[in-house]
Design an enzyme around this catalytic site. Structure first.
Site, PDB file in Angstrom:
ATOM      1  N   SER A  95      42.443  21.811  20.739  1.00 20.02           N
ATOM      2  CA  SER A  95      42.700  22.826  21.767  1.00 20.02           C
ATOM      3  C   SER A  95      43.052  22.082  23.047  1.00 20.02           C
ATOM      4  O   SER A  95      42.165  21.505  23.686  1.00 20.02           O
ATOM      5  CB  SER A  95      41.458  23.686  22.013  1.00 20.02           C
ATOM      6  OG  SER A  95      41.011  24.260  20.822  1.00 20.02           O
ATOM      7  N   LYS A 170      45.206  30.262  22.033  1.00 22.32           N
ATOM      8  CA  LYS A 170      43.829  29.746  22.010  1.00 22.32           C
ATOM      9  C   LYS A 170      43.149  29.928  23.378  1.00 22.32           C
ATOM     10  O   LYS A 170      41.963  30.247  23.455  1.00 22.32           O
ATOM     11  CB  LYS A 170      43.843  28.266  21.605  1.00 22.32           C
ATOM     12  CG  LYS A 170      42.520  27.554  21.672  1.00 22.32           C
ATOM     13  CD  LYS A 170      41.515  28.035  20.630  1.00 22.32           C
ATOM     14  CE  LYS A 170      40.184  27.316  20.801  1.00 22.32           C
ATOM     15  NZ  LYS A 170      39.171  27.771  19.859  1.00 22.32           N
ATOM     16  N   LYS A 238      36.386  22.567  29.516  1.00 22.18           N
ATOM     17  CA  LYS A 238      37.734  21.996  29.322  1.00 22.18           C
ATOM     18  C   LYS A 238      38.744  23.119  29.056  1.00 22.18           C
ATOM     19  O   LYS A 238      39.817  23.169  29.665  1.00 22.18           O
ATOM     20  CB  LYS A 238      37.651  21.016  28.145  1.00 22.18           C
ATOM     21  CG  LYS A 238      38.920  20.374  27.699  1.00 22.18           C
ATOM     22  CD  LYS A 238      39.560  21.033  26.499  1.00 22.18           C
ATOM     23  CE  LYS A 238      38.738  21.064  25.244  1.00 22.18           C
ATOM     24  NZ  LYS A 238      39.427  21.663  24.096  1.00 22.18           N
TER      25      LYS A 238
END
Ligand code: NAD
Length: 294
Positions: A95, A170, A238
């Site tokens: 990701s 995502k 993140k």
């Protein structure tokens, strides 16, 4: 088919094992020796470096933490692009930021390597079961070429658009998950403080409109006080960083994401970065001095 697999952490380990179970020959690499040994014990062959994986395999999968790791592994010294033959397919399942996927894909194209971004949702349990949801960006023809391999790791693989579209999808997923966990934490703390047993609240509402896969997975962890990852706060920070940066870039404000991001940053400063993201409950526990558990 011989497949290279780089990044054998919480997710990469079970994903690579599912490919072995499906009969593929795997050549694997990770900077952590124990992770390599674990997958080799399941039948993979260890490579001495990233470049060695690329020299041996025309299909390579990466499952790494974030954009800088993927850039290093693909474009860095001794990286995939130094070893890969023309026509090699790179499936990056990490990701990362959609813009980073596009930059890496451009460097790949310059060497005749075809790249798609294919991040996943579902976490470790679904990686183990081979039932991940896979969201893909890149050329449709490359997606079609690797579809059968993806379906050895996932229950679904959806082509969402051009390169980067998998990671944009995502990010949308991660925004919804983060906000949903925060909402469950807030609501369950309200119930606890008001004297209603959170277990009964869960039983009463899980079949209604407020019910969700997130609530089913994370509310029991909050009620047990079990914050073993799973998906770490550090990794979710993140993802939210990537979401905020992307949102600012395309002119789509994310006020709720920004609020939950600060809650996660507070927890990280407090030493909880390696906890499961269900530890957002701890934020409310700090505010109230009460635990949801019990
Ligand atoms: P992890 O930290 O457990 O695994 C990452 C692996 O990459 C580690 O084994 C690490 O040693 C290896 N690595 C790092 N740099 C490397 C390098 N230069 N060369 C070779 N190996 C290197 O992370 P994870 O939980 O497996 O997550 C991987 C990706 O999947 C992340 O982008 C994460 O956001 C995403 N993801 C995770 C989950 C989850 O529940 N854990 C769910 C969906 C998506």
């Amino acid at each position: 088919m011989k497949i290279g697999f780089i990044g054998l952490g919480i997710m990469g380990k079970p994903m690579s094992k599912n490919l072995i179970k499906a009969g593929h020959e795997l050549v694997v690499y990770d900077i952590v020796k124990e992770n390599v040994e674990d997958v080799v014990a399941a039948g993979a062959k260890a490579a001495g470096s990233v470049k060695e994986v690329a020299e041996q395999c025309s299909l390579i999968i990466t499952m790494l933490p974030n954009s800088p790791h993927v850039k290093t592994v693909v474009m860095g010294e001794g990286g995939i692009l130094e070893g890969a033959k023309e026509g090699t397919v790179l499936v990056d399942m990490s990701s990362i930021a959609p813009l980073a996927s596009q930059e890496i894909a451009r460097a790949c194209a310059a060497k005749g390597v075809k790249m798609i971004d294919a991040p996943v949702s579902g976490g470790e349990p679904k990686a183990i079961d081979g039932t991940l949801s896979i969201m893909v960006g890149g050329e449709k023809a490359v997606f079609d070429e690797v579809y059968d391999v993806l379906m050895k790791m996932g229950a679904s693989a959806v082509h969402c658009g051009d390169i980067g579209a998998g990671n944009t999808t995502k990010l949308a997923n991660q925004v919804i998950v983060a906000l949903n966990i925060a909402a469950v934490s807030e609501a369950f703390m309200l119930a606890k403080k008001a004297g209603v047993d959170p277990h009964l609240v869960f039983d009463a509402i899980k079949g209604g409109l407020a019910g969700s896969t997130v609530m089913n997975a994370k509310a029991p962890m909050m009620m047990d006080g079990n914050f073993k990852p799973g998906f770490k706060i550090d990794l979710h920070i993140k993802d939210l960083n990537n979401a905020l940066e992307t949102g600012h870039g395309v002119g789509s404000p994310l006020p709720l994401t920004a609020a939950v991001m600060e809650m996660m940053q507070t927890l990280k400063s407090d030493g909880c970065g390696q906890d499961d993201h269900s530890a957002l409950a701890k934020y409310y526990q700090k505010l109230t001095g009460t635990e949801i558990r019990g």
